[in-house]
Write a protein that holds these residues in place. Structure first.
Motif, mmCIF file in Angstrom:
data_model
loop_
_atom_site.group_PDB
_atom_site.id
_atom_site.type_symbol
_atom_site.label_atom_id
_atom_site.label_comp_id
_atom_site.label_asym_id
_atom_site.label_seq_id
_atom_site.Cartn_x
_atom_site.Cartn_y
_atom_site.Cartn_z
ATOM 1 N N PRO A 36 2.679 -5.583 57.481
ATOM 2 C CA PRO A 36 1.921 -4.836 58.494
ATOM 3 C C PRO A 36 2.592 -3.593 59.065
ATOM 4 C CG PRO A 36 1.751 -7.186 58.921
ATOM 5 C CD PRO A 36 2.770 -7.018 57.838
ATOM 6 N N GLU A 37 3.897 -3.451 58.920
ATOM 7 C CA GLU A 37 4.581 -2.272 59.453
ATOM 8 C C GLU A 37 4.681 -1.149 58.426
ATOM 9 O OE1 GLU A 37 6.271 -5.474 59.729
ATOM 10 O OE2 GLU A 37 5.051 -5.714 61.520
ATOM 11 N N MET A 38 4.237 -1.376 57.212
ATOM 12 C CA MET A 38 4.414 -0.394 56.137
ATOM 13 C C MET A 38 3.442 0.776 56.224
ATOM 14 S SD MET A 38 5.073 -2.661 52.697
ATOM 15 C CE MET A 38 5.500 -1.309 51.621
ATOM 16 N N THR A 39 3.941 1.926 55.777
ATOM 17 C CA THR A 39 3.109 3.099 55.526
ATOM 18 C C THR A 39 3.151 3.322 54.024
ATOM 19 O OG1 THR A 39 3.622 4.076 57.664
ATOM 20 C CG2 THR A 39 2.817 5.569 55.950
ATOM 21 N N VAL A 40 1.976 3.347 53.409
ATOM 22 C CA VAL A 40 1.849 3.360 51.952
ATOM 23 C C VAL A 40 0.888 4.472 51.539
ATOM 24 C CG1 VAL A 40 1.105 1.969 49.959
ATOM 25 C CG2 VAL A 40 2.257 0.864 51.877
ATOM 26 N N ALA A 41 1.062 4.975 50.315
ATOM 27 C CA ALA A 41 0.120 5.944 49.756
ATOM 28 C C ALA A 41 -0.422 5.420 48.433
ATOM 29 C CB ALA A 41 0.793 7.297 49.536
ATOM 30 N N ASP A 42 -1.728 5.531 48.260
ATOM 31 C CA ASP A 42 -2.395 5.254 46.990
ATOM 32 C C ASP A 42 -2.604 6.607 46.340
ATOM 33 O OD1 ASP A 42 -4.062 4.670 44.853
ATOM 34 O OD2 ASP A 42 -5.562 3.614 46.056
ATOM 35 N N LEU A 43 -1.876 6.875 45.261
ATOM 36 C CA LEU A 43 -1.910 8.175 44.587
ATOM 37 C C LEU A 43 -3.002 8.186 43.521
ATOM 38 C CD1 LEU A 43 1.947 8.519 44.195
ATOM 39 C CD2 LEU A 43 0.493 9.384 46.049
ATOM 40 N N GLY A 44 -3.997 9.014 43.733
ATOM 41 C CA GLY A 44 -5.156 9.025 42.847
ATOM 42 C C GLY A 44 -6.108 7.913 43.254
ATOM 43 N N SER A 45 -6.393 7.851 44.529
ATOM 44 C CA SER A 45 -7.148 6.737 45.112
ATOM 45 C C SER A 45 -8.605 6.679 44.694
ATOM 46 C CB SER A 45 -7.067 6.803 46.636
ATOM 47 O OG SER A 45 -7.605 8.030 47.106
ATOM 48 N N GLY A 46 -9.157 7.792 44.244
ATOM 49 C CA GLY A 46 -10.563 7.792 43.832
ATOM 50 C C GLY A 46 -11.468 7.300 44.937
ATOM 51 N N THR A 47 -12.301 6.326 44.616
ATOM 52 C CA THR A 47 -13.275 5.802 45.567
ATOM 53 C C THR A 47 -12.726 4.648 46.400
ATOM 54 O OG1 THR A 47 -14.170 4.305 43.902
ATOM 55 C CG2 THR A 47 -15.217 6.488 44.098
ATOM 56 N N GLY A 48 -11.418 4.383 46.283
ATOM 57 C CA GLY A 48 -10.773 3.393 47.127
ATOM 58 C C GLY A 48 -10.802 1.962 46.625
ATOM 59 N N PHE A 49 -11.066 1.767 45.343
ATOM 60 C CA PHE A 49 -11.166 0.413 44.784
ATOM 61 C C PHE A 49 -9.912 -0.411 45.093
ATOM 62 C CE2 PHE A 49 -10.788 -2.651 41.254
ATOM 63 C CZ PHE A 49 -12.008 -3.295 41.353
ATOM 64 N N HIS A 60 -0.524 1.483 57.752
ATOM 65 C CA HIS A 60 -1.206 2.746 57.491
ATOM 66 C C HIS A 60 -1.201 3.010 55.988
ATOM 67 C CE1 HIS A 60 -2.917 6.467 59.136
ATOM 68 N NE2 HIS A 60 -2.391 7.056 58.081
ATOM 69 N N LEU A 61 -2.340 3.400 55.466
ATOM 70 C CA LEU A 61 -2.455 3.670 54.041
ATOM 71 C C LEU A 61 -3.123 5.026 53.835
ATOM 72 C CD1 LEU A 61 -3.453 1.119 51.318
ATOM 73 C CD2 LEU A 61 -3.851 3.545 51.085
ATOM 74 N N TYR A 62 -2.419 5.916 53.160
ATOM 75 C CA TYR A 62 -2.980 7.218 52.797
ATOM 76 C C TYR A 62 -3.668 7.098 51.449
ATOM 77 C CZ TYR A 62 0.049 9.218 56.408
ATOM 78 O OH TYR A 62 0.664 9.513 57.595
ATOM 79 N N ALA A 63 -4.948 7.402 51.406
ATOM 80 C CA ALA A 63 -5.694 7.468 50.159
ATOM 81 C C ALA A 63 -5.607 8.917 49.688
ATOM 82 C CB ALA A 63 -7.144 7.050 50.376
#
Length: 184
Positions: A36-49, A60-63
């Protein structure tokens, strides 16, 4: 290998649950090890699948996607409150040094792989930060995903990551895909 993006007219294919045969949500969570404390990025997130699978487990998650139109589709679908969409190329991420605890890329590494992108990713990950990659392998049959000449093998991906200063913790080839888990 040429740069390309996923055809926005085929975006509905990104929501096909048969994608889990290449990477299940459970496996992604197991190798990413979110908390729960992580900040993450989904690289090439598209439609968020896959973004949607990780979002409930992080702070926090950066799409991240280069196509605003993909984010528009994701907004229409609705996304968790822990998600923030970012339009950016991986070679030019709008994050401070060490801002991310982890990043992941599902079936998009071939779209951004290169020295500049990996150096940028190394910059934005905190020391010890994880990078998880699952992508189409160059040794696959090519019945799904991009043409095989636009793909990388697990060895090529692992070498590129090591050359960028990552420590590769796990690298395995599969029938049509590969998995690399690395840290800075």
């Amino acid at each position: 290998m040429g740069f390309h993006t996923f055809d926005i007219d085929r975006a509905d294919a990104l929501e096909d649950e048969s994608r889990y045969r290449h990477l299940s949500a459970e496996e992604l969570l197991a190798v990413l090890r979110p908390h729960p404390e992580m900040t993450v990025a989904d690289l090439g997130s598209g439609t968020g699948f896959y973004t949607d699978d990780v979002a409930p487990h992080v702070g926090h998650l950066y799409a991240v996607d280069v196509q605003e139109a993909m984010h528009d589709i994701y907004r229409e679908k609705g996304f968790p409150e822990t998600v923030e969409t970012v339009v950016a190329d991986v070679a030019s991420l709008p994050f401070d040094d060490g801002a991310l605890d982890a990043a992941f890329s599902t079936m998009t590494y071939h779209e951004f792989a290169g020295e500049a992108s990996l150096a940028e990713l190394s910059r934005v990950l905190r020391p010890g930060g994880r990078f998880v990659v699952v992508d189409w392998t160059a040794t696959g049959a090519g019945t799904a995903g991009p043409p095989t000449d636009e793909r990388y093998s697990v060895g090529e991906a692992a070498s590129a990551l090591e050359n960028a200063g990552f420590s590769v913790d796990r690298a395995e080839s599969r029938t049509e895909t590969f998995l690399c888990v690395a840290s800075v």
